[in-house]
Scaffold this motif. Structure first.
Motif, PDB file in Angstrom:
ATOM      1  N   MET A  13      12.722   0.198  64.064  1.00 41.73           N
ATOM      2  CA  MET A  13      12.289  -1.184  64.290  1.00 41.73           C
ATOM      3  C   MET A  13      11.692  -1.341  65.688  1.00 41.73           C
ATOM      4  SD  MET A  13      15.609  -2.983  62.550  1.00 41.73           S
ATOM      5  CE  MET A  13      15.272  -4.623  63.200  1.00 41.73           C
ATOM      6  N   HIS A  14      12.353  -0.758  66.673  1.00 38.23           N
ATOM      7  CA  HIS A  14      11.873  -0.834  68.051  1.00 38.23           C
ATOM      8  C   HIS A  14      10.524  -0.112  68.185  1.00 38.23           C
ATOM      9  CE1 HIS A  14      14.362  -2.120  71.678  1.00 38.23           C
ATOM     10  NE2 HIS A  14      13.145  -2.035  72.126  1.00 38.23           N
TER      11      HIS A  14
ATOM     12  N   ALA B  96       8.296   0.383  65.975  1.00 41.37           N
ATOM     13  CA  ALA B  96       7.226  -0.348  65.283  1.00 41.37           C
ATOM     14  C   ALA B  96       6.610  -1.419  66.159  1.00 41.37           C
ATOM     15  CB  ALA B  96       7.776  -0.968  63.999  1.00 41.37           C
ATOM     16  N   LEU B  97       7.324  -1.847  67.196  1.00 39.91           N
ATOM     17  CA  LEU B  97       6.839  -2.909  68.078  1.00 39.91           C
ATOM     18  C   LEU B  97       6.234  -2.382  69.374  1.00 39.91           C
ATOM     19  CD1 LEU B  97       9.728  -5.507  67.621  1.00 39.91           C
ATOM     20  CD2 LEU B  97       7.509  -5.415  66.460  1.00 39.91           C
TER      21      LEU B  97
ATOM     22  N   HIS C 133       1.480   3.517  66.523  1.00 41.46           N
ATOM     23  CA  HIS C 133       1.088   2.267  67.177  1.00 41.46           C
ATOM     24  C   HIS C 133       0.504   2.504  68.566  1.00 41.46           C
ATOM     25  CE1 HIS C 133       2.923   0.052  63.899  1.00 41.46           C
ATOM     26  NE2 HIS C 133       3.977   0.833  64.015  1.00 41.46           N
TER      27      HIS C 133
END
Length: 281
Positions: free
Chosen positions: A172-173, A175-176, A205
């Protein structure tokens, strides 16, 4: 030594089906099995006169998922129970002899890591961390405490750093993250799936990625822009000597970064110790 040569038997049974380059690997393993259990894949490839991918194909051709899987199986076949705990210890060793061998193994790991450490990669890692807008540090299992240690060091420099040891939160981290960010994955084997997937997500990313690992040929290195290698000779990938070598790399990163922030680093350290002084008796 008690030998249960299941891996060697498997090599013999598959030998006729192997390609010429795979047979060269098989021949070397059959002739030097006890040396192979201490070798990274690149070194075995060099000794066998083949490429790294040829070693990987050999491992898969005889039924293993990869080099680490093959080497663990070979180690279990060849090593006595005592050796699998600590390679140089013998059943009759005294406490003093055990201590000397443990400390000697740690010292060897430190010296070999220093000799094999890519200083250009180390400098690039320092630059990436120093310039990052956000820094994500990840590690699972026995690598989690090392991830926490690196976080503790970078946090003290007031850098924008986070640490995640939960596999879902890591993804999750990651992905940001973005192009100005850095993800640092710590994995001794380099084959644990969570750090590999997290660095892969971070790269997707645009984030820069750094791997701290004990295997230069492991999957995590394929997802790393910079790889920092820690040497170890123990049969177990999670041996203490390997962790000590990684701690030394972490401390090197911290001190090198401190030199980039010398004015504020000194002041911040003093503030931290003044705040902590009230918690000592």
């Amino acid at each position: 030594m008690t030998t249960n040569a299941r891996v060697l038997t498997r090599i013999n049974s598959f030998y006729d089906k192997l390609s010429p380059s795979e047979r060269r690997v098989a021949d070397y393993v059959r002739q030097h099995p006890e040396e192979v259990i201490h070798m990274p894949m690149a070194r075995l490839a060099q000794h066998a006169g083949v490429s790294d991918p040829s070693v990987l194909r050999f491992c898969r051709a005889i039924g293993y998922r990869g080099y680490l899987d093959f080497k663990v199986a070979l180690t279990q076949d060849l090593a006595s129970p005592v050796q699998f705990i600590q390679g140089s210890v013998e059943p009759g060793d005294s406490i003093s002899e055990i201590a000397q061998k443990i400390f000697s193994a740690a010292n060897t790991a430190l010296l070999e890591t220093l000799q094999e450490l890519d200083m250009q990669a180390l400098e690039r890692a320092v630059n990436l961390i120093n310039q990052a807008q956000r820094i994500l540090i990840i590690g699972v299992g026995t690598s989690a405490p090392l991830a926490q240690m690196l976080y503790n060091r970078l946090f003290r420099l007031n850098l924008p750093v986070w640490v995640q040891t939960d596999s879902y939160l890591q993804i999750m981290h990651a992905a940001l993250l973005g192009e100005d960010d850095v993800a640092i994955g710590i994995s001794q084997t380099g084959a644990s799936i969570d750090p590999v997937l997290t660095l892969e997500e971070a790269r997707k990313h645009g984030a820069a990625t750094i791997a701290l690992t004990g295997s230069l040929s492991s999957p995590i290195t394929q997802e790393a822009d910079v790889t920092l290698y820690s040497s170890y000779r123990e049969l177990r990938p999670e041996a203490t000597s390997s962790r000590i070598a990684q701690i030394a790399i972490i401390e090197t990163l911290y001190v090198a970064l401190s030199m980039r922030h010398l004015d504020t680093a000194d002041a911040d350290e003093r503030r931290i110790w003044e705040a902590l002084s009230g918690k000592t008796l």
